[in-house]
Design a protein around this motif. Sequence first.
Motif, PDB file in Angstrom:
ATOM      1  N   ARG B 233     -24.803   9.324 -43.151  1.00 25.64           N
ATOM      2  CA  ARG B 233     -25.160   8.088 -42.446  1.00 25.64           C
ATOM      3  C   ARG B 233     -25.179   8.322 -40.933  1.00 25.64           C
ATOM      4  O   ARG B 233     -26.046   7.815 -40.221  1.00 25.64           O
ATOM      5  CB  ARG B 233     -24.185   6.960 -42.787  1.00 25.64           C
ATOM      6  CG  ARG B 233     -24.685   5.630 -42.238  1.00 25.64           C
ATOM      7  CD  ARG B 233     -23.699   4.486 -42.129  1.00 25.64           C
ATOM      8  NE  ARG B 233     -22.691   4.348 -43.137  1.00 25.64           N
ATOM      9  CZ  ARG B 233     -22.764   3.521 -44.171  1.00 25.64           C
ATOM     10  NH1 ARG B 233     -23.840   2.777 -44.353  1.00 25.64           N
ATOM     11  NH2 ARG B 233     -21.761   3.412 -45.011  1.00 25.64           N
ATOM     12  N   LYS B 236     -28.376   9.959 -39.923  1.00 24.00           N
ATOM     13  CA  LYS B 236     -29.449   8.949 -39.827  1.00 24.00           C
ATOM     14  C   LYS B 236     -29.347   8.192 -38.506  1.00 24.00           C
ATOM     15  O   LYS B 236     -30.347   7.966 -37.820  1.00 24.00           O
ATOM     16  CB  LYS B 236     -29.312   7.971 -41.002  1.00 24.00           C
ATOM     17  CG  LYS B 236     -30.173   6.710 -40.909  1.00 24.00           C
ATOM     18  CD  LYS B 236     -29.824   5.753 -42.054  1.00 24.00           C
ATOM     19  CE  LYS B 236     -30.417   4.362 -41.856  1.00 24.00           C
ATOM     20  NZ  LYS B 236     -31.844   4.291 -42.240  1.00 24.00           N
ATOM     21  N   ARG B 237     -28.141   7.806 -38.143  1.00 26.04           N
ATOM     22  CA  ARG B 237     -27.958   6.990 -36.937  1.00 26.04           C
ATOM     23  C   ARG B 237     -28.329   7.752 -35.664  1.00 26.04           C
ATOM     24  O   ARG B 237     -28.920   7.175 -34.753  1.00 26.04           O
ATOM     25  CB  ARG B 237     -26.528   6.443 -36.892  1.00 26.04           C
ATOM     26  CG  ARG B 237     -26.342   5.384 -37.954  1.00 26.04           C
ATOM     27  CD  ARG B 237     -24.986   4.752 -38.019  1.00 26.04           C
ATOM     28  NE  ARG B 237     -25.109   3.511 -38.793  1.00 26.04           N
ATOM     29  CZ  ARG B 237     -24.203   2.544 -38.789  1.00 26.04           C
ATOM     30  NH1 ARG B 237     -23.106   2.654 -38.091  1.00 26.04           N
ATOM     31  NH2 ARG B 237     -24.410   1.452 -39.497  1.00 26.04           N
ATOM     32  N   GLU B 240     -32.231   7.801 -35.676  1.00 31.38           N
ATOM     33  CA  GLU B 240     -32.927   6.521 -35.502  1.00 31.38           C
ATOM     34  C   GLU B 240     -32.457   5.769 -34.265  1.00 31.38           C
ATOM     35  O   GLU B 240     -33.257   5.162 -33.559  1.00 31.38           O
ATOM     36  CB  GLU B 240     -32.716   5.641 -36.741  1.00 31.38           C
ATOM     37  CG  GLU B 240     -33.490   6.120 -37.956  1.00 31.38           C
ATOM     38  CD  GLU B 240     -33.290   5.205 -39.153  1.00 31.38           C
ATOM     39  OE1 GLU B 240     -32.405   4.327 -39.108  1.00 31.38           O
ATOM     40  OE2 GLU B 240     -34.045   5.364 -40.144  1.00 31.38           O
ATOM     41  N   ALA B 241     -31.150   5.768 -34.036  1.00 32.58           N
ATOM     42  CA  ALA B 241     -30.591   4.949 -32.952  1.00 32.58           C
ATOM     43  C   ALA B 241     -30.214   5.789 -31.733  1.00 32.58           C
ATOM     44  O   ALA B 241     -29.796   5.234 -30.718  1.00 32.58           O
ATOM     45  CB  ALA B 241     -29.362   4.192 -33.452  1.00 32.58           C
TER      46      ALA B 241
END
Lengths: 391, 259
Positions: B233, B236-237, B240-241
């Motif tokens: 996770r 992913k962060r 994306e962020a």
Amino acid sequence: MKAICWEGINKVSTERVPDPSILNPRDAIVRVFLSSVCGSDLHLLGGYIPAMRAGDIIGHEFMGEIVEVGPEVKKLKKGDRVVVCSVLSCGGCEFCQREEYSLCDNSNAEPEWTEKAYGYPVAGIFGYSHALGGYAGSHAEYTRIPFAENTCFKVPDGVSNESALFTSDAFPTGYMAADFAGIEPGDTVVVWGAGGVGLMAMHSAWLLGAGRVIAIDQYPYRLEQARVRANAETLNFKEVDVLQALKDMTGGRGPDRCIDCVGMEANSTGIEKIYDYAKQYARLQNDRPAVLRQAIMACRKGGTVSIIGVYGGFVDKFPMGAAMNKGLTFRMGQQFGQRYIPKLLDIVAKGEVDPAYLLTHKLSLDMGQEGYMMFKDKTNNNMRSVFAPAG
Amino acid sequence: MANTTKTFAPPDSKGEEKNESTKHFTNVGTTGRLLSLLGGAALVYNGWNKKASVLGKSLTTVGTYLMLRGISGFCPVNKVLQIDTAHADTEGFEVTTSVTISKPRDEVYQFWRKLENLPKFMTYLEEVRQTDGKRSHWVAKVPRNVTTKEKLATIAWDAQIEQEEENSHITWRSLPGSEVENSGEVHFTDTLNSRGTVVRATLSYHPPLGIAGQLAAKLLNPAFKELVKQDVRRFKRILEAVEIPTIIGQPSGRKDEKY
């Protein structure tokens, strides 16, 4: 700095806490000018939202000025006067790209809570429990803003702090409720709840082409605001049979669009009230869905029920048969603030709607408990208590 | 999605043979056999002293069964329940998790392939240094004890990439003789709408040999599963962020902590 902290059920206290600092490259720090209470805070206050911890700073509807930015923040600078969206969004995930900002995959710093409770994590929200990220809220002199470029919106010159404040949450939330209702020209729109969000939903319904707006509440002073400010017809559910009244008002057909701006702590009358309170008290249901039941029963066949009032967990005695056999459409969600705020600032700047009238009581941070109790108990004709840390 | 099969060779030849013939006849691990033998003997002894009573007879019967289970390493009950602790002991703990990332496949792949990036999202990883095209040096700080996270022990190992196909998959494995045998593979595929990438990661480790190591690994396993999920996770962060959201260090009204 001073900040209002949640201490327990129906108890907040003003404490001295450390000043916030930049923790991530996309952060900014805002000096808070105005920070409003919100109806959804009452769920925190009542102890209905889990994952609150004593000492959590609350508050999520606010505006102020940028005093510091992180290294990745390019579009904002010190001194910018901004309104801050209550919901956090990263801007990079699939949901942010669809403009469904409150469904952001990444902005919740503690995603495990909602992943377990709802199957998937939802976006973070300022000052709204550890289930929604655990972010320190805005009832404070300063607030740290994660994903600042996605969260802060510059207030146009000529728009006062008081008018800009409610484009943080109440106005975009109400607007989304009306947007989700799928209003067609000439539709009859019923709004349950004449608080800040409900009133904004009424204004928005007119903006989106409603032919008629009806407001439902129990407090005469709030119904008067609906009549005077939002040009709505009103029904007091303590005095009339709402379902019968709505049928009578619509030639027996029923309203086209029903909007729930109340949520999980609905008040009702008679046996239903006793049943819902008893079950909620015994923790056999989290939420009191009286408005939702009434909206489903009231809505015309093929109509829409739009739900913007907050629900947390499970509801009981949900009239699924009526909803299904009448072919209703449901739309719901926490506000996609970033989608609407620029447009609404424009509407406010043009003077089409001025939400500043919601601010009935401006208070210092030291008045946290009084401000919340006045708002909760609806005393002194309180629409919204707003804290002004900077005076 | 490519189909992957995994075989874990035991770390050395002293490990139990994993051929079919032994698999049928032993399904109790070393620890289980030892405990069965001791426990069974104790029951037989107690039962013998009470042999006239129904209880005595039962104890003797159960005890005898346990002793046989210990000696033979075969348990009919395990067989019925399809439990095989003999061979679980020699296999690694393995966790597979998937995540969808709204970024093009090449970008996602390249970030992972630059192994130096791994510590940015893998909680216990301190440093990864590529020593040549295929080999790398890894340093981790792991909790010495499951319950307290404070006491961290530094472990280091060398690993090598065994297979890689650009923008598709990478597999790697620690070199023989590493303190903790571990391996990983990660696959990258387009989402059906081609707007993002599905990342499927499998991480596994072999507990150090010996009963204590295996017990520790059993305790660690649920935590390991959760850890891998959280690390993916975080991956992913970052993509994306650009950052991993945090509240650590923010103000609160609590005097004892800062978030």
